[in-house]
Design a protein around this motif. Structure first.
Motif, mmCIF file in Angstrom:
data_model
loop_
_atom_site.group_PDB
_atom_site.id
_atom_site.type_symbol
_atom_site.label_atom_id
_atom_site.label_comp_id
_atom_site.label_asym_id
_atom_site.label_seq_id
_atom_site.Cartn_x
_atom_site.Cartn_y
_atom_site.Cartn_z
ATOM 1 N N PRO A 194 88.168 -50.612 15.978
ATOM 2 C CA PRO A 194 88.478 -50.070 17.301
ATOM 3 C C PRO A 194 88.666 -48.559 17.248
ATOM 4 N N MET A 195 88.283 -47.880 18.318
ATOM 5 C CA MET A 195 88.396 -46.426 18.417
ATOM 6 C C MET A 195 89.327 -46.050 19.573
ATOM 7 N N PRO A 196 90.325 -45.203 19.347
ATOM 8 C CA PRO A 196 90.755 -44.671 18.058
ATOM 9 C C PRO A 196 91.423 -45.753 17.209
ATOM 10 N N THR A 197 91.339 -45.603 15.896
ATOM 11 C CA THR A 197 91.787 -46.637 14.965
ATOM 12 C C THR A 197 93.256 -46.444 14.594
ATOM 13 N N PRO A 198 94.096 -47.476 14.782
ATOM 14 C CA PRO A 198 95.513 -47.352 14.423
ATOM 15 C C PRO A 198 95.751 -47.636 12.941
ATOM 16 N N GLU A 199 96.934 -47.240 12.449
ATOM 17 C CA GLU A 199 97.286 -47.462 11.054
ATOM 18 C C GLU A 199 97.379 -48.948 10.706
ATOM 19 N N SER A 200 97.604 -49.790 11.704
ATOM 20 C CA SER A 200 97.742 -51.234 11.460
ATOM 21 C C SER A 200 96.423 -51.909 11.103
ATOM 22 N N ARG A 201 95.322 -51.217 11.323
ATOM 23 C CA ARG A 201 94.014 -51.784 10.992
ATOM 24 C C ARG A 201 93.872 -51.899 9.477
ATOM 25 N N ILE A 202 93.492 -53.082 8.993
ATOM 26 C CA ILE A 202 93.316 -53.271 7.558
ATOM 27 C C ILE A 202 92.115 -52.458 7.085
ATOM 28 N N PRO A 203 92.302 -51.606 6.076
ATOM 29 C CA PRO A 203 91.192 -50.771 5.608
ATOM 30 C C PRO A 203 90.005 -51.579 5.111
ATOM 31 N N ALA A 204 88.818 -51.028 5.306
ATOM 32 C CA ALA A 204 87.575 -51.628 4.808
ATOM 33 C C ALA A 204 86.661 -50.492 4.361
ATOM 34 N N PRO A 205 87.065 -49.764 3.305
ATOM 35 C CA PRO A 205 86.306 -48.576 2.902
ATOM 36 C C PRO A 205 84.887 -48.916 2.447
ATOM 37 N N LEU A 206 83.976 -47.978 2.706
ATOM 38 C CA LEU A 206 82.576 -48.151 2.324
ATOM 39 C C LEU A 206 82.231 -47.401 1.044
ATOM 40 N N SER A 207 83.162 -46.589 0.519
ATOM 41 C CA SER A 207 82.888 -45.775 -0.660
ATOM 42 C C SER A 207 84.007 -45.937 -1.684
ATOM 43 N N PRO A 208 83.714 -45.664 -2.965
ATOM 44 C CA PRO A 208 84.771 -45.659 -3.979
ATOM 45 C C PRO A 208 85.889 -44.683 -3.632
ATOM 46 N N TYR A 209 85.545 -43.570 -2.997
ATOM 47 C CA TYR A 209 86.571 -42.603 -2.585
ATOM 48 C C TYR A 209 87.589 -43.251 -1.652
ATOM 49 N N GLY A 210 87.106 -43.970 -0.624
ATOM 50 C CA GLY A 210 88.014 -44.647 0.291
ATOM 51 C C GLY A 210 88.838 -45.704 -0.419
ATOM 52 N N ALA A 211 88.198 -46.432 -1.351
ATOM 53 C CA ALA A 211 88.908 -47.470 -2.104
ATOM 54 C C ALA A 211 90.003 -46.871 -2.971
ATOM 55 N N SER A 212 89.723 -45.745 -3.611
ATOM 56 C CA SER A 212 90.720 -45.130 -4.494
ATOM 57 C C SER A 212 91.900 -44.582 -3.695
ATOM 58 N N LYS A 213 91.634 -44.055 -2.519
ATOM 59 C CA LYS A 213 92.725 -43.557 -1.682
ATOM 60 C C LYS A 213 93.599 -44.706 -1.179
ATOM 61 N N TRP A 214 92.982 -45.819 -0.857
ATOM 62 C CA TRP A 214 93.748 -46.990 -0.407
ATOM 63 C C TRP A 214 94.634 -47.508 -1.540
ATOM 64 N N ALA A 215 94.067 -47.581 -2.747
ATOM 65 C CA ALA A 215 94.851 -48.024 -3.903
ATOM 66 C C ALA A 215 96.009 -47.063 -4.171
ATOM 67 N N ALA A 216 95.742 -45.776 -4.046
ATOM 68 C CA ALA A 216 96.791 -44.777 -4.273
ATOM 69 C C ALA A 216 97.913 -44.921 -3.251
ATOM 70 N N GLU A 217 97.552 -45.201 -2.013
ATOM 71 C CA GLU A 217 98.565 -45.434 -0.977
ATOM 72 C C GLU A 217 99.517 -46.557 -1.388
ATOM 73 N N ALA A 218 98.957 -47.612 -1.961
ATOM 74 C CA ALA A 218 99.783 -48.757 -2.365
ATOM 75 C C ALA A 218 100.830 -48.338 -3.387
ATOM 76 N N TYR A 219 100.451 -47.497 -4.336
ATOM 77 C CA TYR A 219 101.414 -47.011 -5.318
ATOM 78 C C TYR A 219 102.491 -46.152 -4.669
ATOM 79 N N VAL A 220 102.093 -45.279 -3.761
ATOM 80 C CA VAL A 220 103.071 -44.425 -3.073
ATOM 81 C C VAL A 220 104.085 -45.287 -2.322
ATOM 82 N N ASN A 221 103.593 -46.256 -1.570
ATOM 83 C CA ASN A 221 104.486 -47.110 -0.779
ATOM 84 C C ASN A 221 105.350 -48.003 -1.667
#
Length: 311
Positions: A128-155
């Motif tokens: 949905p546009m605009p996309t809220p933070e509650s939307r479960i990520p679905a990255p298309l690139s390793p960059y997006g995947a690595s940032k999502w994984a990093a978020e998990a460690y921060v949280n």
């Protein structure tokens, strides 16, 4: 006693603007940057630069223990989608292991962390546009995947330690000091093409959209997020296509150069626009610079930078 802050990636585009703001607020600022993409000349007088790769845990621990900061703003990253596809191992090492190192040493001295993640590359297409933070990520690139994984460690480290850490999912940031080299930073790339009177390549035939947010607005959001827990989209909630960005910058330059059209590259999104209403509610922040105004400001500042390097 003067408050101390560390900015990883502080010799970079966004980081150097943040260092300026922290110095203006009276902080003692230490920049940690490996200078792989950053520029030591961007680090302002009054801030100390320590050249280090954040993957080096012992070296990072030594600096953080010595400085004992109140806050760490973690901006250092492998930020290229294309590079992440070509070398996902290095992308993971910097963005995941490097971030784990930062939150680990932050916990040892009780420092809060503000982590800059990605907005568009995280959520993927067909959202949905605009996309809220509650939307479960679905990255298309390793960059997006690595940032999502990093978020998990921060949280996770925030929850387990009780130290407030914030995640800021940034839209497409643009403005002064942005590099025109590489595939990221389309505003700087287009400005440089106009400056050198070359035809740019519009991937996705100019139709892909992004949520472009001016760097000064982003700095305000990062400062507002310090000492807070939560995940926040930092953007304008305005969807702008690439062809329109080229048109606005061409108008600012007073030039008409026909662009070349090309297909999207692997891992790139078709559309992106972020819902930043949570940041407004919880941080009292919202973007102040409209896209058209910001593009004009960016064009003038970037051309002045190109001229100074030429001289």
């Amino acid at each position: 006693m003067t408050a101390r802050a560390i900015v990883t990636g502080g010799a970079g585009f966004i980081g150097s603007h943040l260092v300026d703001a922290l110095l203006g607020e009276g902080y003692e600022v230490t920049v940690i940057d490996d200078l792989s993409s950053g520029d030591a000349a961007r680090v302002p007088e009054g801030a100390e630069l320590r050249q280090l790769d954040i993957v080096d845990l012992p070296g990072l621990r030594q600096i953080v223990t010595e400085i004992a900061p109140r806050a760490i703003f973690h901006l250092a990253a492998q930020a290229s989608v294309v590079a992440s596809v070509e070398d996902p191992g290095r992308d993971c090492e910097v963005n995941v292991k490097g971030t784990l190192n930062v939150v680990e040493v932050a916990g040892e001295c009780g420092a809060s962390v503000v982590f800059t993640s990605t907005g568009g590359a995280l959520y993927g297409d067909d959202v949905p546009m605009p996309t809220p933070e509650s939307r479960i990520p679905a990255p298309l690139s390793p960059y997006g995947a690595s940032k999502w994984a990093a978020e998990a460690y921060v949280n996770t480290w925030s929850l387990s330690s009780g130290i407030p850490h914030a995640v800021c999912r940034l839209g497409n940031v643009y403005g002064p000091r942005q590099s025109p080299h590489g595939e990221a930073g389309v505003v700087a790339i287009f400005t440089h093409h106009l400056y050198t009177e070359q035809s740019p390549k519009l991937f996705g035939h100019g139709s892909p959209t992004r949520d472009y947010v001016y760097v000064a607005d982003v700095v305000g959001a990062l400062l507002a997020a310090s000492g807070r827990s939560g995940t926040y989209n930092i953007a304008t909630q305005v969807e702008t296509d690439v062809a329109s960005v080229w048109s606005e910058l061409s108008n600012a330059a007073g030039k008409e150069i026909a662009p070349r059209l090309a297909d999207l590259r692997p891992g790139e999104l078709k559309r992106s626009c972020l819902d930043s209403s949570r940041a407004e509610r919880e941080l009292g922040w919202r973007a102040e610079v409209p896209v058209a105004e910001g593009l004009g400001l960016a064009y003038e500042a970037l051309v002045a930078e190109f001229e100074s390097r030429r001289g």
